[in-house]
Design a protein around this motif. Structure first.
Motif, PDB file in Angstrom:
ATOM      1  N   UNK A 303       0.923  -1.305  -0.027  1.00 57.66           N
ATOM      2  CA  UNK A 303       0.071   0.070  -0.034  1.00 57.66           C
ATOM      3  C   UNK A 303       0.786   1.237   0.035  1.00 57.66           C
ATOM      4  N   UNK A 304       0.657   2.139  -0.879  1.00 54.75           N
ATOM      5  CA  UNK A 304       1.306   3.213  -1.053  1.00 54.75           C
ATOM      6  C   UNK A 304       0.399   4.682  -0.895  1.00 54.75           C
ATOM      7  N   UNK A 305       0.646   5.390   0.326  1.00 54.30           N
ATOM      8  CA  UNK A 305      -0.157   6.340   0.409  1.00 54.30           C
ATOM      9  C   UNK A 305       0.897   7.708   0.665  1.00 54.30           C
ATOM     10  N   UNK A 306       0.511   8.942   0.756  1.00 55.33           N
ATOM     11  CA  UNK A 306       1.540   9.911   0.794  1.00 55.33           C
ATOM     12  C   UNK A 306       0.868  11.270   0.248  1.00 55.33           C
ATOM     13  N   UNK A 335     -11.373   8.571  -6.904  1.00 57.69           N
ATOM     14  CA  UNK A 335     -12.818   8.357  -6.532  1.00 57.69           C
ATOM     15  C   UNK A 335     -13.516   7.258  -6.921  1.00 57.69           C
ATOM     16  N   UNK A 336     -14.472   6.842  -6.101  1.00 55.07           N
ATOM     17  CA  UNK A 336     -15.109   5.460  -6.898  1.00 55.07           C
ATOM     18  C   UNK A 336     -15.863   5.751  -7.882  1.00 55.07           C
ATOM     19  N   UNK A 337     -16.070   4.999  -8.626  1.00 55.88           N
ATOM     20  CA  UNK A 337     -17.118   5.165  -9.897  1.00 55.88           C
ATOM     21  C   UNK A 337     -18.515   4.583  -9.446  1.00 55.88           C
ATOM     22  N   UNK A 338     -19.656   4.706 -10.210  1.00 58.12           N
ATOM     23  CA  UNK A 338     -20.883   4.656  -9.848  1.00 58.12           C
ATOM     24  C   UNK A 338     -21.044   3.019  -9.491  1.00 58.12           C
ATOM     25  N   UNK A 339     -20.323   2.103 -10.147  1.00 58.97           N
ATOM     26  CA  UNK A 339     -20.496   0.741  -9.701  1.00 58.97           C
ATOM     27  C   UNK A 339     -19.925   0.409  -8.171  1.00 58.97           C
ATOM     28  N   UNK A 366      -7.725   1.880   0.219  1.00 57.64           N
ATOM     29  CA  UNK A 366      -8.798   1.773   1.336  1.00 57.64           C
ATOM     30  C   UNK A 366      -8.751   2.974   2.487  1.00 57.64           C
ATOM     31  N   UNK A 367      -7.648   3.364   2.803  1.00 58.01           N
ATOM     32  CA  UNK A 367      -7.085   4.316   3.523  1.00 58.01           C
ATOM     33  C   UNK A 367      -7.619   5.563   3.195  1.00 58.01           C
ATOM     34  N   UNK A 368      -8.027   5.721   2.125  1.00 55.20           N
ATOM     35  CA  UNK A 368      -8.825   6.917   1.815  1.00 55.20           C
ATOM     36  C   UNK A 368      -9.972   7.247   2.559  1.00 55.20           C
ATOM     37  N   UNK A 369     -10.625   6.224   3.002  1.00 53.70           N
ATOM     38  CA  UNK A 369     -11.873   6.384   3.946  1.00 53.70           C
ATOM     39  C   UNK A 369     -11.523   7.521   5.246  1.00 53.70           C
ATOM     40  N   UNK A 370     -10.133   7.031   5.763  1.00 50.07           N
ATOM     41  CA  UNK A 370      -9.896   7.760   6.918  1.00 50.07           C
ATOM     42  C   UNK A 370      -9.094   8.995   6.603  1.00 50.07           C
ATOM     43  N   UNK A 371      -8.636   9.297   5.583  1.00 51.96           N
ATOM     44  CA  UNK A 371      -7.834  10.381   4.955  1.00 51.96           C
ATOM     45  C   UNK A 371      -8.737  11.417   4.290  1.00 51.96           C
ATOM     46  N   UNK A 372      -8.721  11.320   2.922  1.00 51.96           N
ATOM     47  CA  UNK A 372      -9.465  12.292   2.304  1.00 51.96           C
ATOM     48  C   UNK A 372     -10.941  12.065   2.329  1.00 51.96           C
ATOM     49  N   UNK A 383     -18.906   6.830  10.083  1.00 54.73           N
ATOM     50  CA  UNK A 383     -18.497   6.281   8.857  1.00 54.73           C
ATOM     51  C   UNK A 383     -16.881   5.954   9.141  1.00 54.73           C
ATOM     52  N   UNK A 384     -16.105   7.091   9.222  1.00 56.55           N
ATOM     53  CA  UNK A 384     -14.554   6.897   9.095  1.00 56.55           C
ATOM     54  C   UNK A 384     -14.219   6.401  10.703  1.00 56.55           C
ATOM     55  N   UNK A 385     -14.966   6.644  11.488  1.00 58.79           N
ATOM     56  CA  UNK A 385     -14.260   6.099  12.962  1.00 58.79           C
ATOM     57  C   UNK A 385     -14.269   4.427  12.832  1.00 58.79           C
TER      58      UNK A 385
END
Lengths: 498, 498
Positions: A303-306, A335-339, A366-372, A383-385
């Motif tokens: 996983x690469x975040x930064x 960003x997630x698409x419609x599906x 998946x860390x996007x949930x608790x970041x962006x 939700x993010x918690x």
């Protein structure tokens, strides 16, 4: 299961048939409402051989709009499925907000077999049940309504039905040796069923036992349960009432010795000459380990975040440059698409899980949930918690499957980022890499820092640890990441070879 | 293939490396342009063992944005894939308008093996090549740019490379017995390759042979070809010039003895009593045949088209009422979603092709292209005219795989449709079934009639015939459709058992 009859029914039977028709009509209505309201529905029909699962499912789907459901029959996992964690094939098939997913057998099937045949140790079986409970809770917390029907059939009745199938030349082949063996072990299966029902009769996904002797009665019971539960859920959703306060927000896991952004030494440097030499040695090593990983069938998830412009892309490129493209994949996450939006937020990551022996590199994750999503308010605080726990559970699930994991935060300071943004602006070949959002994100540096540090604290686990990569010097960052990947894979190989 | 080297390169080599870098940068730019313009790109890399396919692909993808491509490694088909026509697994992986699909081996792999091992009769091999040519032409006519690279390696060079792999403990396992056997048959493979290249070197998807001896030269050749072709295509697309006038519009197939709407006898009737009796017998028969179809692994594809409110749904329900839900699926077809729109219009139907032994019922279908899309102007005239041929080719492909097919047009007259629309309007439980579009479609009755009759004429084939179902009397229509399905399956079983 007694056959459907066409002839003139008795008075009692007529009354049952009328009720079935009422419930069926109501169910068709509720299906459309669930679709309008975006409520995903997951229905599991379990039961031993000849319990009549097919008949019940066919009764259930007759009133439904075929646009809105999908029946999946769960057999033994295919070769491809065996190369993934056992819940992978079910995650892939979880319903979107516009669908009902109906499972004829489910994740419980192989657990029952494993218990009866003792093919999984007691400890692994417990792990599997714990993974199942987490899976169902996550589904439910994501808004999915779960039904679990268990069709009961007595040993005697099972024998009668199997004999009937055997006596008909058209259906005789269905009674395989495996079916007869399971029939012979009826008592053992019954015990395994009881233990399974106990361990997984959860508040939000309870089991409903259904006697299958009388088809019409069984159908009515199943339809009535579907209708009453969905009616309640549709009612809540129409009033925009959240189904329940979500539990478990207070006692979040937190790991000591997690990294912290303030500990980064951004003066770390590496000269061009040392870099060239180290890079060559590391890439050769990776190439070699990549072969080993494939041979030993070890899945690897990186996983690469930064920060924007921290150099994730270039870092990943140095990692993959000499790898065999048949054995790795880079998954860039935006960003997630419609599906994807119509599914649980973890769905798209589950579906990308590598085959055992392959390497998947997530460029953002998946860390996007608790970041962006946290910082920009794309999801609620609840939700993010809740996501920390869900993410830890998912990664634990991966580790149960022997997955090698490493997670990177590629770090630069604000001054360095500014320099890189400006360089991009001035280079016509690189301008496309920079957009207004990057500038906006920069203004939220502090809230992002807080989110990153909390993410470290809550999701740094022994076998899926975070590594803070000091990225002001790109050369230093690349070698450090390569070293961590090499060490993680070597540990994984040692564990596997033990 | 000589190893990539890190040391100080010679002057000549430096010049090649500089050119590679230029081409790579240009390719990265063109990838972004293709994405913006919605041009799908399909790249096939073929070659015998140790021809260096992996190395070339890795060189090719280094400059690319990982968001925009996917590498697929083609091995032998899985069990699941064997249960579908052989192009199914490639159709599923055709690129969307935002992607490059890169194939390491391809649909040619098994054809080469089949030719060398004589595992497919000459006639079936010809059929397969003809399916492949149609596939590539359809892709290309749908706007996809196709590249086919064949990496050449001499027998001597192959031997050297295999020996090098074997001498390294980390890679020795890659040289399997199968690889050595293919090496021993080098000459036979070379002949098969020549015949393959000849038969499939098509104007719009030509082969490019690439000598693999020198990696840098090979890389440069591949990159230059990608760049020059894509540059041309991007240029055309930017000016909104269609790549070429589409050929083949004049000589469309037309079948005699096709149905015609004017021949429908809409006074056909069936009494309630006869209906009940016939229905029971037919449903029992279908139930029985469904078992046989499963046992014999025959795929069944049924297509239902017809006017709004003609009774397609009820007709399908009578067909499936007693079928085992594990063996059939109803696919309701409406306007394509975003993902589907980004692919060839036949993509979503290919992906839904049933496993051998299963029944898939399309409630509306690919014929939308020559019905609603034609009448409403959702596609160009050239597109729907070309669709007849493409549809015939797809269905022929299905038949090559032994698929049982039946296609229904459920017909009512305008008066009957009006009666049903009005009944729906007055029934609060059925109002949702009716919308403004239904009323609008009614006004285009004549253009739809023309489209239906031309569809009959151009796509009525001996083994995928159209049946006109007179639907003013629903009972009559249901029994007639059941009879046709029964007869088609019985013929399929007889063919298979021969």
């Amino acid at each position: 299961m007694d056959a459907l009859t066409y002839g003139e029914p008795s008075k009692a039977k007529k009354s049952v048939l009328r009720k079935i028709e009422e419930q069926a009509e109501e169910l068709a209505y509720l299906q459309r409402k669930c679709r309008e309201l975006g409520i995903p529905v997951l229905i599991v029909v379990e039961g031993l051989s000849a319990a009549g699962k097919g008949t019940i499912i066919n009764q259930m789907i007759q009133p439904l709009d075929p646009r809105g459901f999908k029946v999946t029959c769960i057999a033994s996992p295919s070769r491809d499925e065996q190369l993934r964690p056992f819940l992978w094939r079910f995650w892939r098939r979880t319903p979107s907000a516009e669908r009902m997913a109906i499972f004829d057998r489910s994740w419980y099937r192989n657990l029952l077999d494993a218990q009866v045949n003792d093919s999984l140790g007691a400890k692994d079986l417990q792990k599997a049940y714990s993974d199942v409970r987490a899976f169902e809770r996550q589904m439910r917390d994501g808004g999915t309504v779960i039904f679990k029907f268990f069709l009961e059939v007595s040993k005697k009745e099972q024998a009668t039905r199997l004999a009937a199938l055997q006596s008909n030349p058209v259906t005789a082949w269905r009674v395989s040796d495996a079916v007869l063996q399971r029939h012979a072990k009826y008592r053992e299966y019954q015990e395994a069923v009881e233990s399974m029902l106990q361990q997984t009769d959860l508040p939000d996904s309870p089991w409903l036992k259904v006697a299958s002797k009388n088809t019409n009665q069984a159908t009515l019971k199943v339809l009535s349960n579907l209708v009453s539960t969905l009616r309640k859920r549709v009612h809540e959703a129409s009033r925009e009432v959240s189904p329940d306060p979500r539990p478990g927000l207070s006692k979040l896991p937190a790991f000591s010795n997690a990294p912290h952004l303030s500990n980064a030494d951004l003066t770390s440097q590496l000269s061009k000459d040392s870099y060239r030499e180290l890079l060559e040695a590391r890439q050769r090593k990776i190439q070699e380990l990549h072969h080993e990983v494939y041979r030993l069938r070890i899945p690897v998830v990186l996983v690469y975040e930064g920060w924007d412009a921290a150099g994730k892309g270039g870092n990943i490129r140095r990692l993959t440059e000499r790898m065999d493209p048949r054995g790795y994949e880079v998954i860039p996450v935006s960003a997630p698409n419609d599906l994807e939006k119509a599914h649980h937020y973890l769905w798209r990551f589950w579906t990308e899980f590598p085959k055992a022996g392959h390497v998947t590199i997530f460029d953002r994750s998946w860390y996007g949930r608790v970041l962006v999503e946290r910082v920009e308010g794309f999801c609620t605080e609840a939700e993010w918690k809740q996501a920390y726990r869900e993410i830890n559970e998912m990664e634990e699930n991966f580790r149960h499957f022997g997955t090698v994991m490493a997670k990177f935060w590629v770090h630069v300071d604000q001054e360095e980022q500014l320099r890189r943004f400006q360089a991009r602006e001035q280079n016509p070949r690189k301008q496309w890499k920079l957009n207004e959002e990057d500038w906006r994100n920069r203004e939220k540096w502090k809230p992002y820092e807080d989110a990153v540090n909390e993410m470290f604290l809550r999701t740094h686990a022994p076998k899926s640890p975070w590594t803070l990569i000091e990225g002001n010097c790109k050369r230093f960052a690349r070698i450090k990441a390569l070293d961590v990947v090499i060490a993680a894979i070597e540990r994984g190989i040692a564990d596997k070879s033990r």
